[in-house]
Enzyme design. Structure first.
Site, mmCIF file in Angstrom:
data_model
loop_
_atom_site.group_PDB
_atom_site.id
_atom_site.type_symbol
_atom_site.label_atom_id
_atom_site.label_comp_id
_atom_site.label_asym_id
_atom_site.label_seq_id
_atom_site.Cartn_x
_atom_site.Cartn_y
_atom_site.Cartn_z
ATOM 1 N N CYS A 167 -4.798 -2.911 5.414
ATOM 2 C CA CYS A 167 -6.206 -2.543 5.634
ATOM 3 C C CYS A 167 -6.873 -2.096 4.338
ATOM 4 C CB CYS A 167 -6.272 -1.440 6.694
ATOM 5 S SG CYS A 167 -7.877 -0.631 6.855
ATOM 6 N N CYS A 170 -8.385 1.436 4.309
ATOM 7 C CA CYS A 170 -7.268 2.391 4.388
ATOM 8 C C CYS A 170 -6.652 2.608 3.010
ATOM 9 C CB CYS A 170 -6.196 1.883 5.352
ATOM 10 S SG CYS A 170 -6.765 1.587 7.043
#
Length: 238
Positions: A167, A170
């Site tokens: 991600c 992230c």
């Protein structure tokens, strides 16, 4: 006058002829390339004749849990285009990933190379699990809800970050979350949970997008956000 009339008639015939030719060259079977909700995805998958199901996550993600009869073609692999091109482009094809981002990009590429009926599952496996849909094989259970609840048993605030290694947002947030874990340890406990390794827990907590951050006080959620948040804004919430 007669010459002008003949010329007008000729132009009219030419225009009609051109219009018919355009219709003939553009008149083809409907091409479908769309992103659809997980529930609709499941319904179409069930009714499709000989569907191709493509999981575009990494091999590790695929091995942890995947839809029955799915084939793994990693979207981030250099060989993705060549591998996806080997499929029958005329068959209904269903693509998915964890949250819908990679599969949406895969769908765009599939459209470019000629797939005539392809569907992307919006929300991916996170949404699929949150809706309690079946037809998924799992080999990894990860953290239980009881384990999770134990982490919340503290007088301090607890910030839980649900993330995944692949991600983008992230990854961008990880450095300052690690820094804050040390700096704020007297008042806030920061816990990062990889949803790929804890799908059952993510399903139970209805985590449908990444990153998801949840702030607890006395075991109750006092604040929650989905998506990227800056360090400055996050510190204000804490």
């Amino acid at each position: 006058m007669k010459s002008k009339i003949l010329t007008l008639v000729a132009l009219t015939i030419l225009l009609v002829s051109c219009k018919g030719q355009t219709k003939e060259t553009t008149d083809h079977a409907t091409i479908i390339n769309e992103s659809i909700d997980a529930k609709v995805f499941a319904e179409k998958l069930q009714s499709a004749q000989n569907p191709q199901i493509i999981d575009v996550r990494t091999p590790d993600e695929f091995n942890s849990k995947h839809l029955d009869n799915a084939v793994n073609i990693d979207f981030n692999s250099p060989s993705f285009t060549s591998e996806i091109s080997k499929l029958d482009k005329s068959k209904p094809t269903f693509v998915y990933c964890l949250s819908g981002g990679r599969s949406a990009s895969a769908l765009s590429e599939m459209k470019e190379i000629g797939f005539t009926e392809a569907y992307n599952m919006k929300g991916g496996m996170l949404k699929w699990n949150a809706l309690g849909l079946n037809n998924a094989k799992s080999s990894v259970s990860g953290m239980t809800k009881a384990d999770y609840d134990k982490l919340l048993s503290t007088d301090k605030k607890v910030l839980v970050d649900f993330y995944a290694e692949w991600c983008g947002p992230c990854k961008k947030m990880a450095p300052y979350l690690d820094k804050m874990t040390t700096e704020l340890k007297d008042n806030v406990i920061i816990i990062r949970i990889d949803v790929d390794k804890n799908e059952a827990l993510a399903n139970e907590l209805k985590i449908e997008a990444l990153p998801t951050l949840m702030l607890y006080e006395n075991k109750k959620v006092t604040w929650q956000t989905v998506g990227f948040i800056t360090e400055e804004d996050l510190r204000k919430k804490l």
